[in-house]
Design an enzyme around this catalytic site. Structure first.
Site, short mmCIF file in Angstrom:
data_model
loop_
_atom_site.label_atom_id
_atom_site.label_comp_id
_atom_site.label_asym_id
_atom_site.label_seq_id
_atom_site.Cartn_x
_atom_site.Cartn_y
_atom_site.Cartn_z
N ARG A 29 0.84 -1.19 0.00
CA ARG A 29 0.00 0.00 0.00
C ARG A 29 0.88 1.25 0.00
O ARG A 29 1.64 1.47 0.92
CB ARG A 29 -0.91 0.01 1.23
CG ARG A 29 -1.80 -1.23 1.35
CD ARG A 29 -2.83 -1.29 0.23
NE ARG A 29 -3.68 -2.49 0.36
CZ ARG A 29 -4.64 -2.80 -0.50
NH1 ARG A 29 -4.87 -2.02 -1.54
NH2 ARG A 29 -5.36 -3.89 -0.31
N ASP A 256 20.97 16.07 -13.36
CA ASP A 256 20.41 17.06 -14.28
C ASP A 256 20.44 18.45 -13.64
O ASP A 256 20.68 19.45 -14.33
CB ASP A 256 18.96 16.69 -14.64
CG ASP A 256 18.87 15.35 -15.33
OD1 ASP A 256 19.79 15.01 -16.10
OD2 ASP A 256 17.87 14.63 -15.10
#
Length: 315
Positions: A29, A256
């Site tokens: 979950r 990045d």
């Protein structure tokens, strides 16, 4: 200040969530879900904008996930030029495990591009790069795209008088360096593969980086070294920067962010040493964010003052 063009042939919807513990067979979950537009060049464009620069993102998009990518980029307020493709934009997802603080990253394969599709990407870059400071070509190449694609981008940049930054790996990186680029950002493993160096100590890495610059493969070579910082090499100098110690929440997009901070600083006329500090601050700032979020300007500006640099002398 001239704008920065980014190119992403294999963008992704980056999905991030968490579970208490990763276990086999049982249903896990998940916690709240974050979705962000991702892929090398798109991440660079996001960070450039966050840091107050101007960017135009060129990227492919296809299928329902491509529509979602457009929606997410609209929310981010990015200037952009999308190239429609037949295949679906890929998804990638990251799961943080609460009990161990480990991060599991799953990178799904992207679509296959036709020659017409990837050629349209080159044409789009040529159009929006007029008057640009840099073209940042970043990320993996999808199936169907030739290995020399980034080398073609480098030739396009030379023709238009725009400096090209390449952040990729493997044969596409090697081909781009054979053509010659302004800036490349290999990591230590990629530097080893490019140069055949036998050990990975700083002296050997520094010598290998100097050799690539001396051969004209790149005017600036920034070797990322993870928690050990980065090594920046030009014909005039070689500088190492150390990463400020922080508590890491997620490593997604850190590389990045480093490229974005470094490139934007160079576009603003900063010295290589100061640009490296901005790159380190941006990459480190991304570590502070949750899931697929990237660095925030206030964190980057605070971390910049903490980045230590030192010259590296030839052995």
């Amino acid at each position: 200040m001239p704008h920065i063009v980014t190119l992403t042939l294999n963008p992704a919807i980056d999905v991030a969530t968490s579970v208490p513990e990763v276990t086999p067979e049982h249903k896990l979950r998940c916690g709240p879900v974050l979705r962000d537009p991702g892929g090398g060049g798109i991440n660079v464009a996001r960070v450039v904008r966050e840091l107050g620069g101007d960017s135009i993102a060129v990227y492919t998009r296809g299928g329902p996930t491509g529509h979602l990518l457009e929606h997410l980029l609209e929310e981010k307020g990015l200037l952009r030029r999308s190239i429609p493709i037949h295949g679906y934009t890929r998804e990638s997802f990251t799961v943080a495990e609460g009990t161990s603080a480990r991060e599991y990253r799953f990178i799904l394969p992207g679509p296959t591009l036709t020659e017409h599709e990837w050629q349209r990407c080159l044409d789009a870059v040529a159009e929006v790069a007029v008057g640009a400071a840099f073209i940042v070509a970043s990320g993996s190449l999808p199936l169907g795209v030739p290995e020399d694609f980034y080398a073609r981008v480098a030739r396009l940049g030379k023709k238009q008088g725009v400096r090209v930054v390449v952040d990729t790996n493997g044969p596409p990186l090697r081909a781009a360096l054979e053509e010659g680029v302004y800036l490349a950002k290999p990591n230590r493993r990629e530097l080893r593969d490019l140069t055949g160096m036998k050990t990975e100590d700083l002296v050997t890495q520094a010598a290998a980086a100097r050799e690539l610059v001396a051969k004209g493969r790149a005017e600036v070579l920034a070797v990322s070294m993870g928690a050990d910082g980065a090594l920046l090499t030009t014909r005039e100098a070689q500088i190492r920067a150390l990463t400020p110690p922080v508590e890491t929440h997620s490593s997604v997009g850190a590389g990045d962010s480093f490229v974005a901070g470094l490139t934007l600083a160079l576009a603003r006329g900063k010295s290589p040493e100061e640009a490296l500090r901005w790159g380190i601050a941006s990459g480190t700032g991304a570590l502070l964010s949750q899931g697929t979020d990237l660095c925030h300007r206030a964190d980057v500006e605070r971390l910049f003052a903490q980045v230590k640099t030192m010259p590296v002398s030839p052995a």
